[in-house]
Scaffold this active site. Sequence first.
Site, PDB file in Angstrom:
ATOM      1  CG  ASP A  63      33.270 -88.375  20.852  1.00  0.00           C
ATOM      2  OD1 ASP A  63      34.276 -88.524  20.122  1.00  0.00           O
ATOM      3  OD2 ASP A  63      32.838 -87.255  21.187  1.00  0.00           O
ATOM      4  CG  ASP A 123      37.550 -72.299   8.778  1.00  0.00           C
ATOM      5  OD1 ASP A 123      37.032 -71.327   8.211  1.00  0.00           O
ATOM      6  OD2 ASP A 123      37.800 -73.377   8.212  1.00  0.00           O
ATOM      7  CG  ASP A 161      33.578 -70.533   5.135  1.00  0.00           C
ATOM      8  OD1 ASP A 161      34.112 -71.526   4.638  1.00  0.00           O
ATOM      9  OD2 ASP A 161      32.343 -70.308   5.064  1.00  0.00           O
ATOM     10  CD  GLU A 166      35.929 -71.328   0.755  1.00  0.00           C
ATOM     11  OE1 GLU A 166      35.648 -72.431   0.292  1.00  0.00           O
ATOM     12  OE2 GLU A 166      35.091 -70.621   1.353  1.00  0.00           O
ATOM     13  CG  HIS A 179      37.285 -78.607   4.254  1.00  0.00           C
ATOM     14  ND1 HIS A 179      38.151 -77.546   4.160  1.00  0.00           N
ATOM     15  CD2 HIS A 179      36.054 -78.058   4.274  1.00  0.00           C
ATOM     16  CE1 HIS A 179      37.483 -76.416   4.133  1.00  0.00           C
ATOM     17  NE2 HIS A 179      36.194 -76.698   4.198  1.00  0.00           N
ATOM     18  CG  ASP A 180      35.159 -77.324   0.779  1.00  0.00           C
ATOM     19  OD1 ASP A 180      34.421 -77.987   1.539  1.00  0.00           O
ATOM     20  OD2 ASP A 180      35.409 -76.121   0.950  1.00  0.00           O
TER      21      ASP A 180
HETATM   22  C1  NOJ Z   1      33.325 -73.108   2.422  1.00  0.00           C
HETATM   23  C2  NOJ Z   1      33.729 -74.271   3.234  1.00  0.00           C
HETATM   24  O1  NOJ Z   1      35.048 -74.626   2.881  1.00  0.00           O
HETATM   25  C3  NOJ Z   1      32.746 -75.376   2.964  1.00  0.00           C
HETATM   26  O2  NOJ Z   1      33.151 -76.581   3.555  1.00  0.00           O
HETATM   27  C4  NOJ Z   1      31.398 -74.936   3.474  1.00  0.00           C
HETATM   28  O3  NOJ Z   1      30.419 -75.897   3.143  1.00  0.00           O
HETATM   29  C5  NOJ Z   1      30.990 -73.597   2.838  1.00  0.00           C
HETATM   30  N1  NOJ Z   1      32.042 -72.636   2.879  1.00  0.00           N
HETATM   31  C6  NOJ Z   1      29.835 -73.006   3.578  1.00  0.00           C
HETATM   32  O4  NOJ Z   1      30.311 -72.513   4.812  1.00  0.00           O
END
Ligand code: NOJ
Length: 562
Positions: free
Chosen positions: A51, A124, A226, A286, A346-347
């Site tokens: 998908d 997570d 997170d 985080e 990923h950020d």
């Molecule tokens: C941190 C996460 O790593 C990020 O990807 C997310 O947008 C923000 N927290 C909000 O949850």
Amino acid sequence: MQSLSTAFRQCLLPLLCLLAPLAQAQSSAPWWKHAVFYELYPRSFADSNGDGVGDLNGIRSKLGYLHDLGIDAIWISPCFPSPQKDFGYDVSNYVDIDPMYGTLADFDRMRSEADAQHIRIILDFVLNHTSDQHPWFLNSRSARDSSKRDWYIWRDGKAGGAPPNNWISDFGGSAWTFDEKTRQFYYHYFEIAQPDLNWRNPEVRKAMLDVTRFWYARGVAGFRLDAVDTLYEDPALHDNPVKPGSQTTGDPDMTNLYNDKLPENHEVLRDLRTIADQHNAVLIGETWTTDVAELKEYYGAHDDELQLPMDFLFMTVDSLSAPKFRAQIASIENSGEWPVFVMSNHDRTRAYSRYGDGVHNDDIAKLLAAMYLTLRGTPIMYYGEEIGMENNDPKRKEDVIDPFGLPNWPENKGRDGERTPMQWSEAPNADFTTAKPWLPVPASYKSHNVADERKQPNSVLNFYKQLLALRHTNPALLEGDYVPVAENDPNVIAYLRRAGGHTVLVALNLSNAAVEFRPQLEPLQLNSAVPLLTTSSKRSTSAGVLALGPYSVYIGELPPAQ
Ligand code: NOJ
């Protein structure tokens, strides 16, 4: 290095892989100190049902790959039911799996097969906020006297309809959104669809702690937490101090004095830790901190909070500079805490794209790997790093799908570029999916993919495999202390790792020129060093000098000093 490397791969590597679990089993260190963690973005790892989006069965099918690579634990970015406004960081049910990723039965099967491969699962946990579609929030917003009204942060606006204060959302605009039905504002540190939970409410705290118990009972080995900085807000809602200048969203710049890093956050971390300890589990935080003094607080005054608060300080190093990286290593080493090293996630733009010079990119990828995988501490890899995946940022605003990218365009193109599908082979769509992938695959999949790199002796992938096998078996790399060497060298970062009579020298040339490095060790000792893993074909050691090619790596075992 080539012949050594070939011998290493053919003879030593399989042996080291067999010995790795043994070496770890014999140590008294907690498991997460020796483990190599691997973050994977479930949307992008492997699509089993065609998908265009990855799923748990896809992850399960790749556990053998992860085991062979040398991974001990995978952190799966949120895979819970979610409207996907922030691609899973907007959770609408904490105790289920989003149908897009599979079912709880798929999770159980993946977990049990991961056990067989000695891979632990880390989930997570998004604890600052829920989705606005979570039943708790739907209840909360339904009426001022609803049973869950106080589970979120609701306030009256100021006269004239202005929001309760000047706080700005991380995604741009006011952090307050007016709700027509009940004529109050709700607070969201992040996106409008991510209302903040009210952690001052004991019912919220209990419900969220119970979520961790639910997943521990299903065999998870811990959580990545997170946004732990933002759980609490000043109840008096003071305005944040405004600074000169503006953000890329156009909002005023400000210090988040009253809604970030409040001391109460630590109470929650201690509660989470108490439960984690009952399950031999690890908590990864985080933790966006400006320096190590701030980071230190997250370990807890009595080591009773996070075992692994993420040190993102490598991500702030803006160039491939030995003094800059060395300064970050020194600060965490001097803190007395257990370091956590992260190069990409990923950020943030992938390290391959941040530091690559367009000519030596693969050498630089190996160099960075050799650094953060041989330092004293726990590394957290990001999927695709091991094959040299690069960012694929959108070229046009209309192609952006990350909600963070739109308000910040074009200064910040959002996070789509670092979240692209894993590159498994040079087949269409990099063999990630048989459908149209949810994000476009970077053109680099033709040269950088698992299938091809497996066959290339000098690929980034094979370097990672050798490095991880060494890390898992060499006593000095497993248990050793960290002793910096030649601390003022402008180009080379070098250090010793020492344990139980073993000494390993790591020397990394962060420059694009060949250098003659003098590590100030006994010449005889250096000359009799046994190379364990190197990348420079021109490497040589004589008379106390180590010759290192551009961006090259030397890892060698030193004989005991005379
Ligand atoms: C941190 C996460 O790593 C990020 O990807 C997310 O947008 C923000 N927290 C909000 O949850």
